[in-house]
Design a protein around this motif. Structure first.
Motif, PDB file in Angstrom:
ATOM      1  N   ARG A 191     -22.679 -24.758 -15.336  1.00 12.65           N
ATOM      2  CA  ARG A 191     -22.777 -24.091 -16.564  1.00 12.65           C
ATOM      3  C   ARG A 191     -24.265 -24.091 -17.142  1.00 12.65           C
ATOM      4  O   ARG A 191     -24.964 -25.060 -16.475  1.00 12.65           O
ATOM      5  CB  ARG A 191     -21.964 -24.994 -17.693  1.00 12.65           C
ATOM      6  CG  ARG A 191     -20.662 -24.826 -17.730  1.00 12.65           C
ATOM      7  CD  ARG A 191     -19.766 -25.734 -18.442  1.00 12.65           C
ATOM      8  NE  ARG A 191     -20.344 -25.872 -19.829  1.00 12.65           N
ATOM      9  CZ  ARG A 191     -19.845 -26.665 -20.903  1.00 12.65           C
ATOM     10  NH1 ARG A 191     -18.999 -27.638 -20.475  1.00 12.65           N
ATOM     11  NH2 ARG A 191     -20.384 -26.437 -22.076  1.00 12.65           N
ATOM     12  N   ARG A 192     -24.707 -23.217 -17.581  1.00 14.07           N
ATOM     13  CA  ARG A 192     -26.081 -22.690 -17.675  1.00 14.07           C
ATOM     14  C   ARG A 192     -26.586 -23.870 -18.992  1.00 14.07           C
ATOM     15  O   ARG A 192     -27.812 -24.415 -18.404  1.00 14.07           O
ATOM     16  CB  ARG A 192     -26.276 -21.522 -18.462  1.00 14.07           C
ATOM     17  CG  ARG A 192     -27.765 -21.087 -19.064  1.00 14.07           C
ATOM     18  CD  ARG A 192     -27.638 -20.055 -19.644  1.00 14.07           C
ATOM     19  NE  ARG A 192     -29.078 -20.021 -20.620  1.00 14.07           N
ATOM     20  CZ  ARG A 192     -29.650 -18.842 -21.160  1.00 14.07           C
ATOM     21  NH1 ARG A 192     -29.185 -17.837 -21.004  1.00 14.07           N
ATOM     22  NH2 ARG A 192     -30.706 -18.950 -21.998  1.00 14.07           N
ATOM     23  N   GLU A 193     -25.746 -24.231 -19.700  1.00 12.63           N
ATOM     24  CA  GLU A 193     -26.253 -25.410 -20.602  1.00 12.63           C
ATOM     25  C   GLU A 193     -26.324 -26.942 -19.986  1.00 12.63           C
ATOM     26  O   GLU A 193     -27.052 -27.826 -20.492  1.00 12.63           O
ATOM     27  CB  GLU A 193     -25.397 -25.590 -21.922  1.00 12.63           C
ATOM     28  CG  GLU A 193     -24.115 -25.995 -21.412  1.00 12.63           C
ATOM     29  CD  GLU A 193     -22.949 -24.706 -21.556  1.00 12.63           C
ATOM     30  OE1 GLU A 193     -21.917 -25.003 -22.294  1.00 12.63           O
ATOM     31  OE2 GLU A 193     -23.421 -23.625 -21.142  1.00 12.63           O
ATOM     32  N   ASN A 194     -26.033 -27.018 -18.710  1.00  7.66           N
ATOM     33  CA  ASN A 194     -26.163 -28.134 -17.939  1.00  7.66           C
ATOM     34  C   ASN A 194     -27.412 -27.999 -16.836  1.00  7.66           C
ATOM     35  O   ASN A 194     -27.237 -28.576 -15.898  1.00  7.66           O
ATOM     36  CB  ASN A 194     -24.883 -28.677 -17.446  1.00  7.66           C
ATOM     37  CG  ASN A 194     -24.060 -29.275 -18.172  1.00  7.66           C
ATOM     38  OD1 ASN A 194     -24.515 -29.830 -19.212  1.00  7.66           O
ATOM     39  ND2 ASN A 194     -22.853 -29.380 -18.071  1.00  7.66           N
ATOM     40  N   ARG A 195     -27.990 -26.978 -17.138  1.00  5.88           N
ATOM     41  CA  ARG A 195     -29.255 -26.638 -15.904  1.00  5.88           C
ATOM     42  C   ARG A 195     -30.700 -26.742 -16.664  1.00  5.88           C
ATOM     43  O   ARG A 195     -31.025 -26.037 -17.729  1.00  5.88           O
ATOM     44  CB  ARG A 195     -28.835 -25.272 -15.636  1.00  5.88           C
ATOM     45  CG  ARG A 195     -29.923 -24.594 -14.350  1.00  5.88           C
ATOM     46  CD  ARG A 195     -29.400 -23.251 -13.729  1.00  5.88           C
ATOM     47  NE  ARG A 195     -28.045 -23.079 -13.546  1.00  5.88           N
ATOM     48  CZ  ARG A 195     -27.420 -22.105 -14.318  1.00  5.88           C
ATOM     49  NH1 ARG A 195     -27.905 -21.300 -15.050  1.00  5.88           N
ATOM     50  NH2 ARG A 195     -26.135 -22.144 -13.844  1.00  5.88           N
ATOM     51  N   LEU A 196     -31.312 -27.597 -16.045  1.00  2.00           N
ATOM     52  CA  LEU A 196     -32.864 -28.039 -16.460  1.00  2.00           C
ATOM     53  C   LEU A 196     -33.749 -27.201 -15.447  1.00  2.00           C
ATOM     54  O   LEU A 196     -33.578 -27.094 -14.336  1.00  2.00           O
ATOM     55  CB  LEU A 196     -33.239 -29.568 -16.354  1.00  2.00           C
ATOM     56  CG  LEU A 196     -34.473 -29.828 -16.818  1.00  2.00           C
ATOM     57  CD1 LEU A 196     -34.626 -29.306 -18.449  1.00  2.00           C
ATOM     58  CD2 LEU A 196     -34.658 -31.279 -16.623  1.00  2.00           C
ATOM     59  N   GLY A 197     -34.864 -26.605 -16.187  1.00  2.00           N
ATOM     60  CA  GLY A 197     -35.561 -25.879 -15.581  1.00  2.00           C
ATOM     61  C   GLY A 197     -37.155 -26.427 -15.629  1.00  2.00           C
ATOM     62  O   GLY A 197     -37.304 -26.687 -16.592  1.00  2.00           O
ATOM     63  N   ILE A 198     -37.656 -26.739 -14.756  1.00  2.00           N
ATOM     64  CA  ILE A 198     -38.853 -27.552 -14.585  1.00  2.00           C
ATOM     65  C   ILE A 198     -40.299 -26.239 -14.420  1.00  2.00           C
ATOM     66  O   ILE A 198     -40.169 -25.403 -13.518  1.00  2.00           O
ATOM     67  CB  ILE A 198     -39.210 -28.340 -13.431  1.00  2.00           C
ATOM     68  CG1 ILE A 198     -38.244 -29.600 -13.433  1.00  2.00           C
ATOM     69  CG2 ILE A 198     -40.676 -28.973 -13.164  1.00  2.00           C
ATOM     70  CD1 ILE A 198     -38.451 -30.436 -12.453  1.00  2.00           C
ATOM     71  N   ALA A 199     -41.013 -26.164 -15.289  1.00  2.00           N
ATOM     72  CA  ALA A 199     -42.203 -24.884 -15.112  1.00  2.00           C
ATOM     73  C   ALA A 199     -43.544 -25.635 -15.310  1.00  2.00           C
ATOM     74  O   ALA A 199     -43.659 -26.781 -15.578  1.00  2.00           O
ATOM     75  CB  ALA A 199     -41.915 -24.102 -16.590  1.00  2.00           C
ATOM     76  N   LYS A 200     -44.378 -24.740 -14.442  1.00  2.84           N
ATOM     77  CA  LYS A 200     -45.928 -25.215 -14.319  1.00  2.84           C
ATOM     78  C   LYS A 200     -46.586 -24.933 -15.633  1.00  2.84           C
ATOM     79  O   LYS A 200     -47.471 -25.688 -15.949  1.00  2.84           O
ATOM     80  CB  LYS A 200     -46.636 -24.789 -13.114  1.00  2.84           C
ATOM     81  CG  LYS A 200     -46.762 -23.452 -13.122  1.00  2.84           C
ATOM     82  CD  LYS A 200     -47.570 -23.002 -11.662  1.00  2.84           C
ATOM     83  CE  LYS A 200     -47.961 -21.774 -11.865  1.00  2.84           C
ATOM     84  NZ  LYS A 200     -46.964 -20.722 -11.281  1.00  2.84           N
ATOM     85  N   ASP A 201     -46.247 -24.056 -16.382  1.00  5.07           N
ATOM     86  CA  ASP A 201     -46.918 -23.453 -17.540  1.00  5.07           C
ATOM     87  C   ASP A 201     -46.016 -22.794 -18.622  1.00  5.07           C
ATOM     88  O   ASP A 201     -45.002 -22.560 -18.046  1.00  5.07           O
ATOM     89  CB  ASP A 201     -48.323 -22.695 -17.269  1.00  5.07           C
ATOM     90  CG  ASP A 201     -47.827 -21.473 -16.335  1.00  5.07           C
ATOM     91  OD1 ASP A 201     -46.766 -20.919 -16.504  1.00  5.07           O
ATOM     92  OD2 ASP A 201     -48.775 -20.992 -15.465  1.00  5.07           O
ATOM     93  N   GLU A 202     -46.488 -22.654 -19.677  1.00  4.41           N
ATOM     94  CA  GLU A 202     -45.798 -21.946 -20.721  1.00  4.41           C
ATOM     95  C   GLU A 202     -45.205 -20.631 -20.247  1.00  4.41           C
ATOM     96  O   GLU A 202     -44.102 -20.111 -20.626  1.00  4.41           O
ATOM     97  CB  GLU A 202     -46.461 -21.669 -22.143  1.00  4.41           C
ATOM     98  CG  GLU A 202     -46.501 -23.288 -22.766  1.00  4.41           C
ATOM     99  CD  GLU A 202     -47.214 -23.193 -23.889  1.00  4.41           C
ATOM    100  OE1 GLU A 202     -47.595 -22.005 -24.473  1.00  4.41           O
ATOM    101  OE2 GLU A 202     -47.644 -24.431 -24.375  1.00  4.41           O
ATOM    102  N   GLN A 203     -46.188 -19.844 -19.556  1.00  2.66           N
ATOM    103  CA  GLN A 203     -45.654 -18.538 -19.138  1.00  2.66           C
ATOM    104  C   GLN A 203     -44.481 -18.574 -18.203  1.00  2.66           C
ATOM    105  O   GLN A 203     -43.568 -17.768 -18.286  1.00  2.66           O
ATOM    106  CB  GLN A 203     -46.868 -17.980 -18.062  1.00  2.66           C
ATOM    107  CG  GLN A 203     -46.806 -16.309 -17.940  1.00  2.66           C
ATOM    108  CD  GLN A 203     -48.032 -15.814 -17.254  1.00  2.66           C
ATOM    109  OE1 GLN A 203     -48.986 -16.430 -16.886  1.00  2.66           O
ATOM    110  NE2 GLN A 203     -47.590 -14.647 -16.533  1.00  2.66           N
ATOM    111  N   GLU A 204     -44.522 -19.520 -17.301  1.00  8.45           N
ATOM    112  CA  GLU A 204     -43.284 -19.925 -16.329  1.00  8.45           C
ATOM    113  C   GLU A 204     -42.102 -20.215 -16.975  1.00  8.45           C
ATOM    114  O   GLU A 204     -40.981 -19.708 -16.841  1.00  8.45           O
ATOM    115  CB  GLU A 204     -44.011 -20.795 -15.047  1.00  8.45           C
ATOM    116  CG  GLU A 204     -42.700 -20.754 -14.319  1.00  8.45           C
ATOM    117  CD  GLU A 204     -43.189 -21.658 -13.064  1.00  8.45           C
ATOM    118  OE1 GLU A 204     -43.663 -20.909 -12.011  1.00  8.45           O
ATOM    119  OE2 GLU A 204     -43.152 -22.737 -13.112  1.00  8.45           O
ATOM    120  N   GLN A 205     -42.536 -21.135 -18.049  1.00 10.75           N
ATOM    121  CA  GLN A 205     -41.376 -21.528 -19.050  1.00 10.75           C
ATOM    122  C   GLN A 205     -40.559 -20.376 -19.576  1.00 10.75           C
ATOM    123  O   GLN A 205     -39.126 -20.309 -19.624  1.00 10.75           O
ATOM    124  CB  GLN A 205     -41.801 -22.574 -20.022  1.00 10.75           C
ATOM    125  CG  GLN A 205     -40.777 -23.163 -20.757  1.00 10.75           C
ATOM    126  CD  GLN A 205     -41.381 -24.368 -21.687  1.00 10.75           C
ATOM    127  OE1 GLN A 205     -42.270 -24.191 -22.465  1.00 10.75           O
ATOM    128  NE2 GLN A 205     -40.330 -25.357 -22.240  1.00 10.75           N
TER     129      GLN A 205
END
Length: 235
Positions: A191-205
């Motif tokens: 499920r999407r709500e159980n997926r965490l994304g790690i970004a290097k900066d705000e643009q990637e976020q």
């Protein structure tokens, strides 16, 4: 619950790009073969990160890459030696210790190579329950001769492998927690709500927000620990 993690750029700092990249740039392949690998990466990688690779292109890129390693005479010993400098993100081992105390099974689900990932985990003394990633076929002398096609993981099959891991441990699919870092992780977990994304900066976020339930800008794994803790803590 169970936890499934992408590997390149998720468990490793994004500065390494990918383990394929480390191998190709290490000097362990003949120059002509390394150049072919890098040219393929320049062709396919931007499309993959944007989530735009066709399934045929994914498989083709993978097949061609492994065939280059076979042609170059790559061995298990060389793989271990070349990947020795690769470090995990700060806090990954602490994170793995933390989820072990709660008996939460953890798997890596990666569009990569199982033996590459194993080498890095061993070098970093990190223990994982299962690695879903292409399994190389290796001769008795340790020479890479191919891979088992059914073990290869692609962006569109990460969810299938995540659910397989949950099924094996008797955990409902809704209780799969997934951690990734790119558009290639769009199906990781369930499920999407159980997926965490790690970004290097705000643009990637901003890019990641369309695939993930939550995103964090971080170089270490501390926010991952916090997120998992919030998910598993009884309300």
């Amino acid at each position: 619950c169970v936890v499934v993690c992408d590997f390149d750029g998720t468990m490793t700092p994004k500065s390494w790009v990918s383990l394929f990249n480390v191998i190709d740039k290490s000097g362990c392949l003949p120059k002509e073969i390394a150049d072919q690998g890098l040219a393929m990466r320049e062709q396919y990688l931007p499309k993959m990160k944007a989530g735009g690779l066709t399934r045929e292109e994914e498989r083709q890129w993978f097949d061609e890459t492994i065939m280059l390693y076979v042609k170059a005479g790559l061995t298990l010993e060389k793989i271990k030696e070349v990947l020795a400098p690769v470090r995990l993100r700060d806090g990954v081992n602490e994170f793995l210790d933390f989820i072990k105390t709660y008996n939460i099974p953890v798997a890596i689900v990666s569009y990569g190579v199982k033996q590459f990932i194993s080498a890095v985990l061993d070098n970093n003394l990190a223990v994982i329950d299962e690695i879903y990633s292409a399994d190389l076929v290796v001769s008795e002398s340790g020479l890479v001769t191919g891979y088992r096609p059914e073990t290869a993981v692609f962006p569109n099959t990460k969810g299938d492998f995540s659910r397989q891991f949950a099924d094996y441990h008797g955990i409902p699919h809704d209780n799969i927690l997934a951690i990734g870092d790119s558009g290639g992780d769009i199906t990781l977990g369930h499920r999407r709500e159980n997926r965490l994304g790690i970004a290097k900066d705000e643009q990637e976020q901003q890019k990641l927000e369309q695939f993930m339930g939550m995103t964090v800008v971080t170089e270490n794994f501390e926010p991952v620990c916090d997120w998992v803790w919030k998910k598993i803590r009884p309300q």
